[in-house]
Design an enzyme around this catalytic site. Structure first.
Site, PDB file in Angstrom:
ATOM      1  N   THR A 150       0.826  -1.217   0.000  1.00  0.00           N
ATOM      2  CA  THR A 150       0.000   0.000   0.000  1.00  0.00           C
ATOM      3  C   THR A 150       0.854   1.258   0.000  1.00  0.00           C
ATOM      4  N   GLY A 189       2.840  -2.708   8.228  1.00  0.00           N
ATOM      5  CA  GLY A 189       3.205  -2.912   9.625  1.00  0.00           C
ATOM      6  C   GLY A 189       4.698  -3.165   9.739  1.00  0.00           C
ATOM      7  N   GLU A 407      -6.174  -5.953   4.071  1.00  0.00           N
ATOM      8  CA  GLU A 407      -6.255  -7.174   3.271  1.00  0.00           C
ATOM      9  C   GLU A 407      -7.387  -7.100   2.266  1.00  0.00           C
TER      10      GLU A 407
HETATM   11  C1  LIG Z   1       4.596 -18.727   8.335  1.00  0.00           C
HETATM   12  C2  LIG Z   1       3.639 -19.023   9.402  1.00  0.00           C
HETATM   13  C3  LIG Z   1       2.552 -17.966   9.473  1.00  0.00           C
HETATM   14  C4  LIG Z   1       1.775 -18.109  10.714  1.00  0.00           C
HETATM   15  C5  LIG Z   1       0.699 -17.044  10.818  1.00  0.00           C
HETATM   16  C6  LIG Z   1      -0.525 -17.721  11.214  1.00  0.00           C
HETATM   17  C7  LIG Z   1      -1.543 -17.070  11.647  1.00  0.00           C
HETATM   18  C8  LIG Z   1      -1.608 -15.616  11.794  1.00  0.00           C
HETATM   19  C9  LIG Z   1      -2.654 -15.328  12.752  1.00  0.00           C
HETATM   20  C10 LIG Z   1      -3.279 -14.167  12.822  1.00  0.00           C
HETATM   21  C11 LIG Z   1      -3.096 -13.016  11.902  1.00  0.00           C
HETATM   22  C12 LIG Z   1      -4.384 -12.293  11.905  1.00  0.00           C
HETATM   23  C13 LIG Z   1      -4.763 -11.422  10.978  1.00  0.00           C
HETATM   24  C14 LIG Z   1      -3.897 -10.899   9.882  1.00  0.00           C
HETATM   25  C15 LIG Z   1      -3.027  -9.945  10.485  1.00  0.00           C
HETATM   26  C16 LIG Z   1      -2.576  -8.934   9.941  1.00  0.00           C
HETATM   27  C17 LIG Z   1      -2.812  -8.421   8.604  1.00  0.00           C
HETATM   28  C18 LIG Z   1      -1.988  -7.198   8.608  1.00  0.00           C
HETATM   29  C19 LIG Z   1      -1.994  -6.295   7.743  1.00  0.00           C
HETATM   30  C20 LIG Z   1      -2.786  -6.326   6.501  1.00  0.00           C
HETATM   31  C21 LIG Z   1      -1.840  -6.259   5.370  1.00  0.00           C
HETATM   32  C22 LIG Z   1      -2.427  -5.613   4.159  1.00  0.00           C
HETATM   33  O1  LIG Z   1      -3.426  -4.940   4.187  1.00  0.00           O
HETATM   34  S1  LIG Z   1      -1.546  -5.952   2.754  1.00  0.00           S
HETATM   35  C23 LIG Z   1      -2.349  -5.042   1.484  1.00  0.00           C
HETATM   36  C24 LIG Z   1      -3.689  -5.670   1.133  1.00  0.00           C
HETATM   37  N1  LIG Z   1      -4.181  -5.025  -0.037  1.00  0.00           N
HETATM   38  C25 LIG Z   1      -5.188  -5.558  -0.749  1.00  0.00           C
HETATM   39  O2  LIG Z   1      -5.793  -6.548  -0.413  1.00  0.00           O
HETATM   40  C26 LIG Z   1      -5.495  -4.824  -2.033  1.00  0.00           C
HETATM   41  C27 LIG Z   1      -6.921  -5.103  -2.489  1.00  0.00           C
HETATM   42  N2  LIG Z   1      -6.985  -4.974  -3.938  1.00  0.00           N
HETATM   43  C28 LIG Z   1      -6.943  -6.093  -4.758  1.00  0.00           C
HETATM   44  O3  LIG Z   1      -6.874  -7.211  -4.321  1.00  0.00           O
HETATM   45  C29 LIG Z   1      -7.015  -5.844  -6.234  1.00  0.00           C
HETATM   46  O4  LIG Z   1      -6.587  -4.616  -6.594  1.00  0.00           O
HETATM   47  C30 LIG Z   1      -8.454  -6.037  -6.767  1.00  0.00           C
HETATM   48  C31 LIG Z   1      -8.858  -7.468  -6.553  1.00  0.00           C
HETATM   49  C32 LIG Z   1      -9.357  -5.116  -5.991  1.00  0.00           C
HETATM   50  C33 LIG Z   1      -8.550  -5.685  -8.227  1.00  0.00           C
HETATM   51  O5  LIG Z   1      -7.396  -6.169  -8.828  1.00  0.00           O
HETATM   52  P1  LIG Z   1      -7.290  -5.982 -10.396  1.00  0.00           P
HETATM   53  O6  LIG Z   1      -5.917  -6.251 -10.818  1.00  0.00           O
HETATM   54  O7  LIG Z   1      -7.900  -4.672 -10.785  1.00  0.00           O
HETATM   55  O8  LIG Z   1      -8.163  -7.199 -10.854  1.00  0.00           O
HETATM   56  P2  LIG Z   1      -9.551  -7.140 -11.594  1.00  0.00           P
HETATM   57  O9  LIG Z   1      -9.366  -6.427 -12.887  1.00  0.00           O
HETATM   58  O10 LIG Z   1     -10.614  -6.658 -10.664  1.00  0.00           O
HETATM   59  O11 LIG Z   1      -9.731  -8.700 -11.834  1.00  0.00           O
HETATM   60  C34 LIG Z   1      -8.843  -9.340 -12.777  1.00  0.00           C
HETATM   61  C35 LIG Z   1      -8.923 -10.817 -12.538  1.00  0.00           C
HETATM   62  O12 LIG Z   1      -8.053 -11.139 -11.446  1.00  0.00           O
HETATM   63  C36 LIG Z   1      -8.757 -11.913 -10.494  1.00  0.00           C
HETATM   64  N3  LIG Z   1      -8.168 -11.634  -9.187  1.00  0.00           N
HETATM   65  C37 LIG Z   1      -8.054 -10.447  -8.574  1.00  0.00           C
HETATM   66  N4  LIG Z   1      -7.431 -10.609  -7.375  1.00  0.00           N
HETATM   67  C38 LIG Z   1      -7.148 -11.934  -7.251  1.00  0.00           C
HETATM   68  C39 LIG Z   1      -6.505 -12.729  -6.218  1.00  0.00           C
HETATM   69  N5  LIG Z   1      -6.077 -12.197  -5.089  1.00  0.00           N
HETATM   70  N6  LIG Z   1      -6.353 -14.054  -6.448  1.00  0.00           N
HETATM   71  C40 LIG Z   1      -6.827 -14.594  -7.597  1.00  0.00           C
HETATM   72  N7  LIG Z   1      -7.461 -13.903  -8.622  1.00  0.00           N
HETATM   73  C41 LIG Z   1      -7.600 -12.587  -8.416  1.00  0.00           C
HETATM   74  C42 LIG Z   1     -10.169 -11.466 -10.618  1.00  0.00           C
HETATM   75  O13 LIG Z   1     -11.034 -12.456 -10.089  1.00  0.00           O
HETATM   76  C43 LIG Z   1     -10.299 -11.306 -12.115  1.00  0.00           C
HETATM   77  O14 LIG Z   1     -10.485 -12.558 -12.698  1.00  0.00           O
HETATM   78  P3  LIG Z   1     -11.374 -12.676 -14.026  1.00  0.00           P
HETATM   79  O15 LIG Z   1     -10.739 -11.763 -15.031  1.00  0.00           O
HETATM   80  O16 LIG Z   1     -11.313 -14.131 -14.377  1.00  0.00           O
HETATM   81  O17 LIG Z   1     -12.742 -12.195 -13.634  1.00  0.00           O
HETATM   82  C1  LIG Z   2      -4.573  -1.750  10.461  1.00  0.00           C
HETATM   83  C2  LIG Z   2      -4.079  -1.757   9.029  1.00  0.00           C
HETATM   84  C3  LIG Z   2      -2.928  -2.456   8.716  1.00  0.00           C
HETATM   85  C4  LIG Z   2      -2.456  -2.454   7.392  1.00  0.00           C
HETATM   86  N1  LIG Z   2      -1.295  -3.131   7.109  1.00  0.00           N
HETATM   87  C5  LIG Z   2      -0.817  -3.086   5.846  1.00  0.00           C
HETATM   88  C6  LIG Z   2       0.410  -3.758   5.531  1.00  0.00           C
HETATM   89  O1  LIG Z   2       1.039  -4.348   6.401  1.00  0.00           O
HETATM   90  N2  LIG Z   2       0.869  -3.714   4.246  1.00  0.00           N
HETATM   91  C7  LIG Z   2       0.172  -3.061   3.255  1.00  0.00           C
HETATM   92  O2  LIG Z   2       0.635  -3.068   2.113  1.00  0.00           O
HETATM   93  N3  LIG Z   2      -1.006  -2.412   3.518  1.00  0.00           N
HETATM   94  C8  LIG Z   2      -1.499  -2.413   4.789  1.00  0.00           C
HETATM   95  N4  LIG Z   2      -2.677  -1.769   5.077  1.00  0.00           N
HETATM   96  C9  LIG Z   2      -3.339  -0.991   4.018  1.00  0.00           C
HETATM   97  C10 LIG Z   2      -4.613  -1.669   3.551  1.00  0.00           C
HETATM   98  O3  LIG Z   2      -4.330  -2.846   2.853  1.00  0.00           O
HETATM   99  C11 LIG Z   2      -5.405  -0.664   2.680  1.00  0.00           C
HETATM  100  O4  LIG Z   2      -5.777   0.425   3.477  1.00  0.00           O
HETATM  101  C12 LIG Z   2      -6.650  -1.343   2.107  1.00  0.00           C
HETATM  102  O5  LIG Z   2      -6.274  -2.248   1.090  1.00  0.00           O
HETATM  103  C13 LIG Z   2      -7.670  -0.320   1.555  1.00  0.00           C
HETATM  104  O6  LIG Z   2      -7.092   0.416   0.509  1.00  0.00           O
HETATM  105  P1  LIG Z   2      -7.156   2.036   0.548  1.00  0.00           P
HETATM  106  O7  LIG Z   2      -6.619   2.470   1.845  1.00  0.00           O
HETATM  107  O8  LIG Z   2      -6.534   2.492  -0.715  1.00  0.00           O
HETATM  108  O9  LIG Z   2      -8.697   2.368   0.534  1.00  0.00           O
HETATM  109  P2  LIG Z   2      -9.541   2.934  -0.728  1.00  0.00           P
HETATM  110  O10 LIG Z   2      -9.676   1.863  -1.735  1.00  0.00           O
HETATM  111  O11 LIG Z   2      -8.984   4.252  -1.125  1.00  0.00           O
HETATM  112  O12 LIG Z   2     -10.974   3.078  -0.002  1.00  0.00           O
HETATM  113  C14 LIG Z   2     -11.665   4.318   0.049  1.00  0.00           C
HETATM  114  C15 LIG Z   2     -13.097   4.069  -0.441  1.00  0.00           C
HETATM  115  O13 LIG Z   2     -13.041   3.825  -1.853  1.00  0.00           O
HETATM  116  C16 LIG Z   2     -13.887   2.721  -2.164  1.00  0.00           C
HETATM  117  N5  LIG Z   2     -13.430   2.062  -3.390  1.00  0.00           N
HETATM  118  C17 LIG Z   2     -12.163   1.845  -3.794  1.00  0.00           C
HETATM  119  N6  LIG Z   2     -12.127   1.156  -4.955  1.00  0.00           N
HETATM  120  C18 LIG Z   2     -13.426   0.928  -5.301  1.00  0.00           C
HETATM  121  C19 LIG Z   2     -14.064   0.260  -6.401  1.00  0.00           C
HETATM  122  N7  LIG Z   2     -13.361  -0.322  -7.385  1.00  0.00           N
HETATM  123  N8  LIG Z   2     -15.425   0.198  -6.405  1.00  0.00           N
HETATM  124  C20 LIG Z   2     -16.144   0.748  -5.402  1.00  0.00           C
HETATM  125  N9  LIG Z   2     -15.605   1.404  -4.345  1.00  0.00           N
HETATM  126  C21 LIG Z   2     -14.259   1.491  -4.296  1.00  0.00           C
HETATM  127  C22 LIG Z   2     -13.728   1.811  -0.949  1.00  0.00           C
HETATM  128  O14 LIG Z   2     -14.820   0.894  -0.864  1.00  0.00           O
HETATM  129  C23 LIG Z   2     -13.728   2.821   0.193  1.00  0.00           C
HETATM  130  O15 LIG Z   2     -15.073   3.082   0.584  1.00  0.00           O
HETATM  131  C24 LIG Z   2      -3.170  -1.755   6.391  1.00  0.00           C
HETATM  132  C25 LIG Z   2      -4.341  -1.050   6.701  1.00  0.00           C
HETATM  133  C26 LIG Z   2      -4.796  -1.053   8.023  1.00  0.00           C
HETATM  134  C27 LIG Z   2      -6.061  -0.306   8.355  1.00  0.00           C
END
Ligand SMILES: CCCCC/C=C\C/C=C\C/C=C\C/C=C\C/C=C\CCC(=O)SCCNC(=O)CCNC(=O)[C@H](O)C(C)(C)COP(=O)(O)OP(=O)(O)OC[C@H]1O[C@@H](n2cnc3c(N)ncnc32)[C@H](O)[C@@H]1OP(=O)(O)O
Ligand SMILES: Cc1cc2nc3c(=O)[nH]c(=O)nc-3n(C[C@H](O)[C@H](O)[C@H](O)COP(=O)(O)OP(=O)(O)OC[C@H]3O[C@@H](n4cnc5c(N)ncnc54)[C@H](O)[C@@H]3O)c2cc1C
Length: 634
Positions: A150, A189, A407
């Site tokens: 991010t 993080g 996530e």
């Molecule tokens: C090693 C031992 C480990 C032990 C650990 C065990 C346990 C742990 C315990 C507890 C932990 C608890 C909780 C977790 C803790 C902490 C988490 C901490 C921090 C969080 C970290 C983060 O937030 S990281 C950043 C996360 N960010 C996101 O998730 C971004 C979200 N956005 C997206 O995923 C994508 O941009 C999208 C999906 C919104 C759109 O992607 P885009 O490229 O635009 O794709 P589309 O055009 O919409 O679709 C195209 C095509 O791709 C397919 N697709 C999309 N994503 C995926 C995917 N992930 N996998 C597979 N396929 C995917 C989608 O379905 C489309 O397919 P079709 O074309 O066929 O329709």
């Molecule tokens: C506690 C915490 C820990 C995190 N840890 C990590 C980390 O370790 N590593 C990391 O990489 N990231 C991390 N993140 C970031 C996190 O993954 C992003 O904040 C999350 O993916 C949301 O993306 P954004 O912030 O760009 O929100 P945005 O997407 O900008 O959301 C703003 C608004 O826009 C809307 N929106 C966006 N796209 C669309 C669409 N296509 N259609 C309709 N509505 C839409 C959303 O629904 C939302 O209402 C963390 C976030 C938090 C809160």
């Protein structure tokens, strides 16, 4: 003489004549008797260590002191990990989660990302050679990593990430750069002060062409001094592309461009379990407190009743109690699907990837949003004391609401689910988690309010709402709207369809688990009551969806409402016994309201006394500010 263990008389009474074996439910939730033994051993091993206890409540420390104290304990935990009787990975999972981990690291685990995302990214996307080079170093904690995806300007739209990795064929190096302020990695993080390495997601450029986002291993800090490497603020040198798509300067497309998103799928699966653990804590705290708290007058002239005897309180707490079982069983099913799909993917078989993506998005969004709503209801059900920091509700609520955003922001994930459902429905292609979209209910749409009949209603709603969304898309198409506009204008219907799909999966998991499970009759009875309560509760909450897609009538709803309140009354006597079955130690609950012995008021008093403000009768600020004001005759 042994010290008499205090037990609140009301709680004591609640626990008398329990009709089922609590340990049987504990074993069910732990995954078997051996797992329960292992968990309890681990809890004793960790929670008995005096060095892991907080000298003062964390809320009274400065930001920097909180960080230092959590890091001290996290590092001590890692040492204990090596000697853990339960073995490294079970201990690791327990320490990372919302249960044991947050009992020790109340403000968050500075090393969580290292284990939850950095190592999984290496395992899921690194080449054999890269894993040989980094995995052992990571497992031995000779490096601390994070997952830097991010940016200030982008979190959701991965294809819009600005960080660039340009391949230089002359030096065979990648030059990573943050070309703008909005390209700065933000949120990861541990990135600020803890990690010295990161998996960085960047747009790969080679031969002037952008090949999309790819993961890169980047060293952030000197391993000895921990100083940021030169230029690390906005220019990163010498990263290594994790994955094997560059062969002698030529980009080789991966079999599926979304494989680089695999780490997020893993965490989404884990998040479902994590929010369920947090919900279980909130429900335990609120249920025990509601049986200790006596307030108001139910029967004129009678003693104040336990607030749990109000139907309104049962309506607040018993659906979330049922939800903890529903979400646990669904998370177990998802975990099994993840392992099957992951094993197949490792063999090059990607067929289950779309199902896994669709289902992990659906359950992560559903479990996190429902858990957040339910935790807030649990807090409110405890009145003023639920608002106190020491109740632990603020911290639990912060953890589950974070999961609605990280996530993958939930709305965005719902739309991903809808994209998958519309595609599957239109292609009538098979798909593991959409079996019912194919096998839709045939026959008359009459409603029967048996458990099976209600599940059929959920199935009709899941199929029907996808068809309603598709009809909206087609209607826009016929009006000449471009597909992206039609999609945007159908978003409300698409999200409803996705949510109905997710609910059906949870409902079927709960019902199927009770059918398949080897349960004693008393446990089956109480879990069946919880199952029926929960699926009627959700139906009543979303009755519009069912009206739209079935012949549900007003009479049916009135009948279901009656059944719902009957189930509230039937389950009420077992509420404390059910939360006792979660076997959550007081240290894990970390709340005077939820302690096993019900000695709430004394513990609240003791907690308040720990405040620095209560260490003297008159705080020094009186003399500095208040006294001059009092004398100033404004
Ligand atoms: C090693 C031992 C480990 C032990 C650990 C065990 C346990 C742990 C315990 C507890 C932990 C608890 C909780 C977790 C803790 C902490 C988490 C901490 C921090 C969080 C970290 C983060 O937030 S990281 C950043 C996360 N960010 C996101 O998730 C971004 C979200 N956005 C997206 O995923 C994508 O941009 C999208 C999906 C919104 C759109 O992607 P885009 O490229 O635009 O794709 P589309 O055009 O919409 O679709 C195209 C095509 O791709 C397919 N697709 C999309 N994503 C995926 C995917 N992930 N996998 C597979 N396929 C995917 C989608 O379905 C489309 O397919 P079709 O074309 O066929 O329709
Ligand atoms: C506690 C915490 C820990 C995190 N840890 C990590 C980390 O370790 N590593 C990391 O990489 N990231 C991390 N993140 C970031 C996190 O993954 C992003 O904040 C999350 O993916 C949301 O993306 P954004 O912030 O760009 O929100 P945005 O997407 O900008 O959301 C703003 C608004 O826009 C809307 N929106 C966006 N796209 C669309 C669409 N296509 N259609 C309709 N509505 C839409 C959303 O629904 C939302 O209402 C963390 C976030 C938090 C809160």
């Amino acid at each position: 003489m042994s010290k008499e263990i205090y037990e609140n008389p009301d709680l004591k009474k609640e626990r008398q004549n329990c009709p089922f074996n609590k340990e049987e439910i504990t074993h069910l939730l732990d995954g078997g008797k051996e797992k329960t033994i292992e968990r309890k051993q681990l809890e004793n091993y960790i929670l008995s260590d005096e060095q892991l206890k907080d000298a003062v409540p964390m809320e009274y420390l400065s930001h920097a002191d909180k960080y230092a104290e959590e890091l001290r304990k996290a590092c001590l935990l890692m040492h204990k990990l090596a000697d853990s009787p339960a073995g490294q990975v079970p201990t690791l999972r327990a320490l990372m989660g919302a249960g044991l981990g947050s009992a020790v690291l109340k403000e968050g685990n500075p090393l969580a990302l290292h284990y939850v995302m950095f190592i999984p990214a290496l395992m899921g996307q690194g080449t054999i050679d890269q894993q040989a080079k980094w995995l052992e170093k990571a497992y031995n904690l000779n490096m601390i990593g994070t997952y830097a995806q991010t940016e200030l300007g982008h979190g959701t739209f991965l294809r819009g990430l600005e960080t660039r990795a340009t391949y230089d064929p002359k030096t065979q190096e990648f030059i990573l750069e943050s070309p703008s302020l909005t390209a700065y990695k933000w949120w990861p993080g541990s990135l600020g002060k803890t990690a010295n390495y990161a998996v960085v997601m960047a747009q790969l450029y080679t031969k002037g062409k952008c090949e999309g986002t790819h993961p890169f291993m980047v060293q952030l800090r000197d391993e000895e001094t921990h100083e940021p490497l030169p230029g690390i603020v906005n220019m990163w040198l010498n990263p290594v592309c994790i994955s094997s798509y560059i062969h002698y300067g030529t980009y080789v497309k991966p079999t599926n461009s979304k494989l680089s998103y695999a780490t997020m799928v893993f965490v989404r699966v884990v998040v479902c379990q994590d929010v369920t653990t947090n919900l279980r804590k909130a429900v335990t705290i609120a249920t025990r407190y509601s049986c200790v708290r006596r307030q108001s007058e139910l029967k004129p002239g009678d003693r104040e009743p336990q607030v749990m005897d109000y139907q309104a309180q049962q309506n607040k707490l018993l659906p979330p109690l049922a939800a903890t079982f529903a979400f646990q069983l669904a998370a177990d099913h998802l975990w099994n699907l993840y392992h099957t799909a992951n094993n197949n993917i490792e063999q090059g078989d990607l067929e289950l990837l779309p199902d896994l993506h669709g289902l992990s998005c659906a359950l992560k969004a559903l479990c996190s949003s429902e858990a957040a709503n339910f935790v807030e209801v649990c807090r409110q059900s405890c009145g003023g004391h639920g608002y106190m920091s020491c109740s632990n509700f603020p911290r639990i609520y912060g953890q589950v609401t974070a999961a609605e955003t990280y996530e993958g922001e939930n709305t965005v994930l719902w739309l991903q689910v809808a994209r998958y459902l519309v595609k599957t429905r239109k292609e009538q292609s098979g798909g593991l988690s959409v079996k019912y979209l194919i096998g839709e209910e045939k026959g008359p749409k009459t409603v029967d309010t048996t458990l099976e009949g209600i599940v059929k209603l959920y199935r009709r709603a899941a199929v029907g709402l996808v068809d309603v969304a598709i009809a909206e898309l087609d209607k826009s198409g016929r009006k000449g709207e471009a597909p992206h506009d039609a999609w945007n204008h159908a978003a409300v219907y698409l999200i409803k369809a996705a949510q109905a799909h997710a609910r059906l999966f949870v409902v079927e998991s709960f019902v199927d688990s009770l059918k398949e499970g080897k349960l004693s009759a008393p446990v089956r009875t109480v879990l069946s009551q919880l199952c029926e309560l929960f699926i009627i509760y959700w139906l009543l909450e979303r009755s519009g969806d069912f009206f739209l897609c079935s012949n549900l009538t007003k009479q049916d709803l009135l009948l279901l409402n009656s059944k719902y309140v009957e189930l509230l009354a039937a389950i009420r006597p077992q509420a404390v016994n059910l939360v006792d079955s979660f076997d959550l130690r007081d240290e894990v609950l970390n709340s005077p309201l939820g302690c096993w012995d019900g000695n709430v008021y004394q513990r609240l008093f003791d907690e308040a006394a720990k405040s620095p403000l209560n260490q003297s009768n008159v705080h020094e600020s009186f003399h500095k500010y208040l006294k001059p004001l009092l004398k100033s005759n404004l």
